[in-house]
Write a protein that holds these residues in place. Structure first.
Motif, PDB file in Angstrom:
ATOM      1  N   ARG A  37      -0.431   5.337 -10.825  1.00 44.11           N
ATOM      2  CA  ARG A  37      -0.303   5.040  -9.393  1.00 44.11           C
ATOM      3  C   ARG A  37       1.135   4.665  -9.019  1.00 44.11           C
ATOM      4  N   GLN A  38       1.860   4.057  -9.939  1.00 43.42           N
ATOM      5  CA  GLN A  38       3.260   3.700  -9.660  1.00 43.42           C
ATOM      6  C   GLN A  38       4.165   4.925  -9.607  1.00 43.42           C
ATOM      7  N   GLY A  39       3.779   5.997 -10.311  1.00 40.70           N
ATOM      8  CA  GLY A  39       4.654   7.154 -10.464  1.00 40.70           C
ATOM      9  C   GLY A  39       5.193   7.729  -9.168  1.00 40.70           C
ATOM     10  N   PRO A  40       4.353   8.078  -8.191  1.00 41.86           N
ATOM     11  CA  PRO A  40       4.880   8.656  -6.955  1.00 41.86           C
ATOM     12  C   PRO A  40       5.803   7.710  -6.198  1.00 41.86           C
ATOM     13  N   VAL A  41       5.467   6.408  -6.183  1.00 40.89           N
ATOM     14  CA  VAL A  41       6.328   5.437  -5.492  1.00 40.89           C
ATOM     15  C   VAL A  41       7.663   5.315  -6.223  1.00 40.89           C
ATOM     16  N   LEU A  42       7.610   5.290  -7.552  1.00 40.29           N
ATOM     17  CA  LEU A  42       8.846   5.223  -8.328  1.00 40.29           C
ATOM     18  C   LEU A  42       9.726   6.433  -8.043  1.00 40.29           C
TER      19      LEU A  42
END
Length: 399
Positions: free
Chosen positions: A330-335
């Protein structure tokens, strides 16, 4: 910097045109004239999503480098299915070299030995030094076996997965030859330990091996309804469950519990506490009380505008969550978006992780137990089909 670091050579910046054309009204803004270097350290779940994002939409004038221990990155969601024999080795791995090639990134197989944020550089175990403009760290965790005597010598730690797989292969080979193990103990009553118990029972059933799952207490990650379903499923599969007493020692013939009781075992898998990788210990970066990188809502390491972190090696101070792959995904796209914005000098977006998430536990027989939050729980073959579809859909993104 010590003498070894001084002797390391810095990678030269790739030449780019001195001036980039201006973006049109419907185009993304371009980077400034000076080329920027984005350095990704670690091939974790969040970073593979970053690479995918930059492959879909390249950033003009950007130099991108990925440092990863191995070319192939295992997807933790498929590990129990692989151990149960439901997925091949290649099905649960992401080819980082292929993914890096898609987005024009350089892949360096190696590990960071030192991170120097003041100097904006990372030194590798090979002696090479990489200078960066923006750094992102996603290097996972290592097992914390300090509280279990003999664990380093006699146990098979589940993390990192790359170290576990060849040991699991040898264990299976011995079992097929009738040389053991006849008794397998799994230490860790959380979701990972439960999944491993079902997987091992499925894979070793034909050998007649017995499986014992040992946990200090009920898993706080699953609700009461799921716990009941898991308990019934463990009984159906002949898996013994011991809870209430932590393991304090592991030896050649089994484990010793805190109350002095012993559990006989020929092999012991440990899936308990996690620790940060050694390279983080000496890094002059903000950490939480356990030594993991402390990050804010924008996924920046606290106090460092050009250093980001994600996955199990980091803790969101305002929103702590379990060390689970779902949060890294879930963090990947925001990162990816915030790394792009940091390179452009644009405002970053805040990320608040979900409090509850869907949990699916495969039971190794074509069925699964699932749940979410405090109340929802379910099970059935359709639940396994859902988990299999979700995992395969995720992996197709990188092939």
């Amino acid at each position: 910097m010590d003498r070894r670091a001084k002797s390391c050579r810095c990678l030269a910046t790739l030449p780019v045109p001195s001036r980039l054309r201006k973006a049109g009204p419907n185009e993304d803004p371009v980077l400034p004239d000076a080329p920027k270097h984005l350095l990704l350290v670690g091939g974790g779940h969040a970073h593979v999503i970053v690479l995918e994002a930059f492959a879909r939409r390249p950033e003009p004038g950007l130099r991108l480098t990925l440092v990863a221990k191995d070319r192939f990155s295992p997807y933790s969601g498929m590990l129990p299915g692989h151990l149960a024999g439901l997925y091949g080795r290649e099905e649960m791995h992401i080819d980082l070299e292929r993914l890096a090639r898609r987005c024009g990134a350089a892949l360096i197989e190696g590990e960071a030995s030192r991170i120097e944020p003041d100097a904006r550089q990372v030194c590798l175990g090979s002696g090479e030094v990489l200078a960066y403009d923006v750094l992102s760290i996603d290097i996972g965790i290592v097992p914390d076996l300090t509280g279990i005597e003999g664990a380093d010598e006699h146990a098979l730690a589940v993390k990192p997965i790359g170290d576990l797989l060849p040991k699991w292969d040898r264990l299976l080979a011995d079992a097929e030859r009738g040389q053991g193990p006849r008794r397998l103990a799994i230490v860790g009553g959380g979701i990972a330990g439960i999944c491993l118990a079902f997987a091992a029972a499925s894979r070793l059933r034909h050998t007649g091996a017995s499986i014992t799952l040992i946990g200090a207490g009920p898993s706080p990650e699953i609700n009461a309804g799921m716990a009941r379903r898991v308990g019934h499923a463990l009984k159906r599969h002949g898996i013994a469950l011991l809870s209430g007493e932590p393991v304090v020692a592991i030896h050649r013939h089994g484990v010793t519990l805190a109350n002095g009781d012993s559990v006989a075992a020929d092999a012991v898998l440990v899936s308990t506490h996690a620790a940060p990788p050694r390279v983080l210990h000496e890094a002059a970066l903000e950490k939480d009380g356990r030594g993991f990188l402390a990050i804010g809502p924008t996924l920046q390491v606290l106090g460092w505008g050009n250093v980001f972190a994600a996955g199990d090696c980091a803790t969101m101070e305002a929103h702590p969550r379990p060390k689970a792959g779902v949060f890294a995904v879930r963090q990947g796209p925001v990162l990816a978006r915030n790394l792009r914005r940091a390179l452009r000098g644009e405002p970053l977006e805040a990320y608040v992780p979900q409090r509850d998430h869907l949990i699916l536990i495969g039971t190794g027989d074509g069925s699964a137990i699932g749940g979410r939050g405090r109340w929802l729980s379910f099970e059935g073959r359709w639940a396994w089909r859902l988990k299999d579809w979700l995992d395969r859909r995720f992996m197709r993104r990188f092939r």
